[in-house]
Design a protein around this motif. Structure first.
Motif, PDB file in Angstrom:
ATOM      1  N   GLU A  81     -39.347 -17.325  -0.207  1.00  0.00           N
ATOM      2  CA  GLU A  81     -38.900 -17.668  -1.570  1.00  0.00           C
ATOM      3  C   GLU A  81     -37.365 -17.741  -1.636  1.00  0.00           C
ATOM      4  O   GLU A  81     -36.795 -18.599  -2.315  1.00  0.00           O
ATOM      5  CB  GLU A  81     -39.410 -16.620  -2.574  1.00  0.00           C
ATOM      6  N   ALA A  82     -36.732 -16.835  -0.908  1.00  0.00           N
ATOM      7  CA  ALA A  82     -35.256 -16.827  -0.900  1.00  0.00           C
ATOM      8  C   ALA A  82     -34.726 -18.094  -0.232  1.00  0.00           C
ATOM      9  O   ALA A  82     -33.753 -18.695  -0.699  1.00  0.00           O
ATOM     10  CB  ALA A  82     -34.750 -15.577  -0.188  1.00  0.00           C
ATOM     11  N   ILE A  83     -35.354 -18.493   0.855  1.00  0.00           N
ATOM     12  CA  ILE A  83     -34.941 -19.730   1.550  1.00  0.00           C
ATOM     13  C   ILE A  83     -35.097 -20.923   0.606  1.00  0.00           C
ATOM     14  O   ILE A  83     -34.202 -21.776   0.501  1.00  0.00           O
ATOM     15  CB  ILE A  83     -35.783 -19.940   2.836  1.00  0.00           C
ATOM     16  N   ASP A  84     -36.222 -20.969  -0.117  1.00  0.00           N
ATOM     17  CA  ASP A  84     -36.460 -22.086  -1.050  1.00  0.00           C
ATOM     18  C   ASP A  84     -35.381 -22.131  -2.131  1.00  0.00           C
ATOM     19  O   ASP A  84     -34.844 -23.195  -2.451  1.00  0.00           O
ATOM     20  CB  ASP A  84     -37.821 -21.924  -1.753  1.00  0.00           C
ATOM     21  N   LEU A  85     -35.084 -20.969  -2.694  1.00  0.00           N
ATOM     22  CA  LEU A  85     -34.080 -20.926  -3.768  1.00  0.00           C
ATOM     23  C   LEU A  85     -32.711 -21.346  -3.229  1.00  0.00           C
ATOM     24  O   LEU A  85     -32.005 -22.154  -3.850  1.00  0.00           O
ATOM     25  CB  LEU A  85     -34.023 -19.502  -4.356  1.00  0.00           C
ATOM     26  N   ALA A  86     -32.355 -20.841  -2.059  1.00  0.00           N
ATOM     27  CA  ALA A  86     -31.048 -21.194  -1.483  1.00  0.00           C
ATOM     28  C   ALA A  86     -30.979 -22.687  -1.178  1.00  0.00           C
ATOM     29  O   ALA A  86     -29.959 -23.342  -1.433  1.00  0.00           O
ATOM     30  CB  ALA A  86     -30.791 -20.370  -0.230  1.00  0.00           C
ATOM     31  N   ASN A  87     -32.067 -23.238  -0.659  1.00  0.00           N
ATOM     32  CA  ASN A  87     -32.102 -24.680  -0.373  1.00  0.00           C
ATOM     33  C   ASN A  87     -31.971 -25.501  -1.649  1.00  0.00           C
ATOM     34  O   ASN A  87     -31.248 -26.500  -1.688  1.00  0.00           O
ATOM     35  CB  ASN A  87     -33.403 -25.059   0.339  1.00  0.00           C
ATOM     36  N   GLY A  88     -32.670 -25.069  -2.696  1.00  0.00           N
ATOM     37  CA  GLY A  88     -32.608 -25.774  -3.981  1.00  0.00           C
ATOM     38  C   GLY A  88     -31.189 -25.767  -4.525  1.00  0.00           C
ATOM     39  O   GLY A  88     -30.683 -26.785  -5.011  1.00  0.00           O
ATOM     40  N   LEU A  89     -30.526 -24.634  -4.422  1.00  0.00           N
ATOM     41  CA  LEU A  89     -29.150 -24.529  -4.936  1.00  0.00           C
ATOM     42  C   LEU A  89     -28.197 -25.349  -4.093  1.00  0.00           C
ATOM     43  O   LEU A  89     -27.287 -26.004  -4.599  1.00  0.00           O
ATOM     44  CB  LEU A  89     -28.721 -23.055  -4.974  1.00  0.00           C
ATOM     45  N   LYS A  90     -28.425 -25.328  -2.792  1.00  0.00           N
ATOM     46  CA  LYS A  90     -27.569 -26.109  -1.894  1.00  0.00           C
ATOM     47  C   LYS A  90     -27.615 -27.592  -2.278  1.00  0.00           C
ATOM     48  O   LYS A  90     -26.590 -28.271  -2.330  1.00  0.00           O
ATOM     49  CB  LYS A  90     -28.092 -25.895  -0.462  1.00  0.00           C
ATOM     50  N   ARG A  91     -28.809 -28.076  -2.592  1.00  0.00           N
ATOM     51  CA  ARG A  91     -28.941 -29.484  -3.024  1.00  0.00           C
ATOM     52  C   ARG A  91     -28.184 -29.725  -4.321  1.00  0.00           C
ATOM     53  O   ARG A  91     -27.440 -30.677  -4.466  1.00  0.00           O
ATOM     54  CB  ARG A  91     -30.420 -29.841  -3.214  1.00  0.00           C
ATOM     55  N   GLU A  92     -28.352 -28.799  -5.286  1.00  0.00           N
ATOM     56  CA  GLU A  92     -27.681 -28.958  -6.585  1.00  0.00           C
ATOM     57  C   GLU A  92     -26.161 -28.922  -6.453  1.00  0.00           C
ATOM     58  O   GLU A  92     -25.447 -29.544  -7.217  1.00  0.00           O
ATOM     59  CB  GLU A  92     -28.099 -27.841  -7.550  1.00  0.00           C
ATOM     60  N   PHE A  93     -25.680 -28.127  -5.509  1.00  0.00           N
ATOM     61  CA  PHE A  93     -24.227 -27.925  -5.397  1.00  0.00           C
ATOM     62  C   PHE A  93     -23.583 -28.882  -4.406  1.00  0.00           C
ATOM     63  O   PHE A  93     -22.410 -28.744  -4.072  1.00  0.00           O
ATOM     64  CB  PHE A  93     -23.911 -26.470  -4.996  1.00  0.00           C
ATOM     65  N   PHE A  94     -24.348 -29.868  -3.983  1.00  0.00           N
ATOM     66  CA  PHE A  94     -23.845 -30.826  -3.001  1.00  0.00           C
ATOM     67  C   PHE A  94     -22.539 -31.463  -3.481  1.00  0.00           C
ATOM     68  O   PHE A  94     -21.603 -31.656  -2.721  1.00  0.00           O
ATOM     69  CB  PHE A  94     -24.922 -31.878  -2.726  1.00  0.00           C
TER      70      PHE A  94
END
Ligand code: PGA
Length: 257
Positions: free
Chosen positions: A18-31
């Motif tokens: 779940e942590a990996i998913d959240l971090a990946n989601g944020l990484k996309r948003e903060f591109f």
């Protein structure tokens, strides 16, 4: 000018996946985020640090832990040292969160030891201070803040203080949905800055960043961070979802002060 800093305190939430998913989601948003105007830090549970570090590798998003012990190593069952946090990829560590003070016997003295140990190993401490409801209602807010600040910062030099971040977190506003009003927040942030001016000097007080924490949401970040002494936020509940945390960070990055 102080650069804003928004940190997400994930508390005891999220399995590794779940942590990996959240971090990946944020990484996309903060591109496309303008990292020149805001620092962003994610603070997952210890067990997810290395995996989240891998996700954040080669991004400008920082990684922090939620606590630390003050020894480098030894027979201290259950504890994690600053060396180990560095080894897991952390640059930051939250120290003295009110939940640790309330449930796990954290004191100004242990907070002070943890700050020194973290600085020694090049970690940036996010030092939490704040009054509870009873202390606020009995007009003891400033007394408690002074106690937390003076006790936590014992023997910390001005140079070292500049390598830290302070988080003002009124306990009555944490996880309660009750946010301190922007004016209440500004009042305490200014008090902290004035106190640091007396303890250190003008330049140090003017440079240190003071975050606010306690029910920060996309709906209230702008008015909080627009206050002159509020330099960011430590976000709990709203940091657990991509939509809410990214909305907070993006709005904060657009506030010009
Ligand atoms: P909250 O938590 O945003 O859920 O109120 C803040 C914190 O404890 O750091």
């Amino acid at each position: 000018m102080r650069k804003s800093i928004i940190a997400g305190n994930w508390k005891m939430y999220k399995t590794i996946n779940e942590a990996i998913d959240l971090a990946n989601g944020l990484k996309r948003e903060f591109f496309k985020l303008d990292f020149a105007s805001v620092d962003v830090v994610l603070c997952p549970v210890f067990t997810a640090l290395s995996e989240v570090a891998e996700v954040l590798n080669e991004t400008d998003i920082g990684l922090g832990a939620q606590d630390v012990y003050w020894q480098d190593e030894g027979a201290f069952t259950g504890e994690i040292s600053p060396v180990m946090l560095k080894d897991s990829g952390c640059q930051y560590v939250i120290i003295g969160h009110s939940e640790r003070r309330q449930f796990f016997g954290e004191t100004n003295e242990t907070v002070n030891k943890k700050i020194k140990a973290s600085l020694k190993h090049g970690l940036t401490p996010i030092i939490c201070v704040g009054e509870n409801l009873q202390e606020r209602e009995s007009n003891n807010t400033f007394k408690v803040i002074q106690d937390h600040i003076k006790g936590s910062l014992q023997d910390i030099s001005a140079d070292d203080l500049l390598k830290t971040v302070i988080a003002y977190e009124p306990v009555w506003a944490i996880g309660t949905g009750k946010t301190a009003t922007p004016d209440q927040t500004q009042e305490v942030h200014k008090y902290i800055r004035d106190l640091l001016r007396k303890m250190y000097n003008q330049e140090t007080a003017d440079s240190i960043r003071i975050q606010y924490g306690g029910s920060v949401k996309p709906e209230n970040i702008i008015e909080l961070i627009s206050k002159s002494d509020v330099d960011g936020a430590l976000v709990g509940g709203a940091s657990l979802k991509v939509e809410s945390f990214s909305a907070i960070v993006i709005q904060a990055s657009e506030v010009k002060k």
